[in-house]
Design an enzyme around this catalytic site. Structure first.
Site, PDB file in Angstrom:
ATOM      1  N   TYR A 171       0.826  -1.204   0.000  1.00  0.00           N
ATOM      2  CA  TYR A 171       0.000   0.000   0.000  1.00  0.00           C
ATOM      3  C   TYR A 171       0.865   1.260   0.000  1.00  0.00           C
ATOM      4  O   TYR A 171       0.615   2.205  -0.753  1.00  0.00           O
ATOM      5  CB  TYR A 171      -0.908  -0.046   1.227  1.00  0.00           C
ATOM      6  CG  TYR A 171      -1.806   1.143   1.431  1.00  0.00           C
ATOM      7  CD1 TYR A 171      -2.948   1.326   0.654  1.00  0.00           C
ATOM      8  CD2 TYR A 171      -1.542   2.067   2.445  1.00  0.00           C
ATOM      9  CE1 TYR A 171      -3.790   2.404   0.861  1.00  0.00           C
ATOM     10  CE2 TYR A 171      -2.378   3.147   2.659  1.00  0.00           C
ATOM     11  CZ  TYR A 171      -3.498   3.317   1.867  1.00  0.00           C
ATOM     12  OH  TYR A 171      -4.327   4.383   2.083  1.00  0.00           O
ATOM     13  N   LYS A 175       0.921   4.060  -2.931  1.00  0.00           N
ATOM     14  CA  LYS A 175       0.532   5.436  -2.633  1.00  0.00           C
ATOM     15  C   LYS A 175       1.675   6.418  -2.900  1.00  0.00           C
ATOM     16  O   LYS A 175       1.432   7.573  -3.292  1.00  0.00           O
ATOM     17  CB  LYS A 175       0.059   5.544  -1.182  1.00  0.00           C
ATOM     18  CG  LYS A 175      -1.290   4.871  -0.921  1.00  0.00           C
ATOM     19  CD  LYS A 175      -2.385   5.458  -1.795  1.00  0.00           C
ATOM     20  CE  LYS A 175      -3.774   5.001  -1.361  1.00  0.00           C
ATOM     21  NZ  LYS A 175      -4.834   5.535  -2.254  1.00  0.00           N
TER      22      LYS A 175
END
Length: 302
Positions: A171, A175
């Site tokens: 993640y 991001k």
């Protein structure tokens, strides 16, 4: 009184729940025509249903707004194209793309499976790229035909992408990649009348219920700092005509706080007029580190 986004056509991905739903409702309240995109999957990306997107459309229409549902997978190349086509065919054009869709498969790097890495990077990073690509093609065609768009892209990064987060290597990497994509897109799409910015929000959603477990309940009669609706006003403003001179920026937003982040830039420097040798670099690197601001801690390390 004219509303901030009157008549603007807005796509919001992952718009059936949490922050995305708040964005969709906020744009509709400000006069936008909203494409409510949601694949209808679970927190881990499993399953699919049209029900959640349909529910948000019904909510918008009940309040007098204008919306249409779309259930395409944003990380599918053809699905992203159909999403843009939904906006154009339903409302005649596209003005704003809000990339919000995502899910989690958290695990420490040493135990993370390849599929867990690929799935998260696919939906977050490829899902942003695919929608930006097809929206940009629409805007470029409009610009070449003589109608310069006044268009916006708002991407969704995270504090995990800016600082890192233990147990979220997939993640965090996705991001962080979204920030890089935002900077490139802002430079490349400016000629077509498109601004591109990103937010790094913090709010109470399905994805953050463990992180914010101690603040799940709103205080009686007080300001609920973790409500996802707190994030949307900035996103609506970034989607409006008022923001046309703001591009290539990343904003942290949570509660009543808006922070314009300042990313990588040159810091302390050492130079010489010849190649460095490895043996002489210990005092050089330590000297640079002594002059620099210490890095902020990775989430989960303190």
């Amino acid at each position: 009184m004219s509303k901030l986004c009157s008549g603007r056509v807005v796509i919001v991905t992952g718009a059936a729940r949490g922050i995305g739903r708040a964005h969709a409702l906020a744009f509709a309240a400000e006069g936008g025509h909203v494409v409510v995109n949601d694949y209808g999957v679970g927190l881990d990306g499993s399953g699919a249903s049209s029900g959640p997107a349909d529910d948000v459309v019904a909510e918008i229409e009940a309040a007098g707004g204008s919306a249409v549902a779309n259930t395409d997978d944003v990380a599918s190349w053809d699905g992203a194209a159909r999403l843009v086509e939904t906006a154009v065919q339903t409302f005649g054009r596209l003005d704003v793309l809000v990339n919000n869709a995502g899910f989690l498969r958290d695990r420490m790097l040493v135990t993370m499976a390849e599929e867990e890495w690929d799935a998260v990077v696919r939906v977050h990073l490829k899902g942003h790229f695919a929608t930006v690509h097809h929206a940009a093609a629409h805007w470029r065609a409009a610009a070449k035909s003589g109608t310069l768009p006044d268009a916006r892209v708002i991407n969704t990064s995270s504090g995990a992408g800016l600082l890192g987060s233990v147990g979220q290597g997939n993640y965090s990497a996705a991001k962080a990649g979204i920030v890089g994509l935002t900077l490139v897109a802002s430079a490349e799409l400016a000629r077509y009348g498109v601004t591109v910015n990103a937010i790094a929000p913090a709010a109470r959603t399905r994805m953050t219920e463990q992180t914010f477990a101690s603040t799940m309940a709103a205080p009686d009669g007080g300001f609920d700092a973790m409500a996802p609706e707190n994030v949307s006003p900035l996103v609506v403003w970034l989607g409006s005509a008022e923001s046309r001179d703001v591009t290539g920026r990343v904003f942290e937003v949570d509660g009543g706080r808006i922070c314009l982040t300042e990313g990588w830039r040159p810091g302390p420097t050492a130079t010489k007029s010849a190649r460095w040798s490895p043996a002489e670099l210990t005092p050089v690197v330590k000297g640079l580190m002594a002059q620099a601001n210490p890095p902020l801690p990775v989430y989960g390390t303190s």
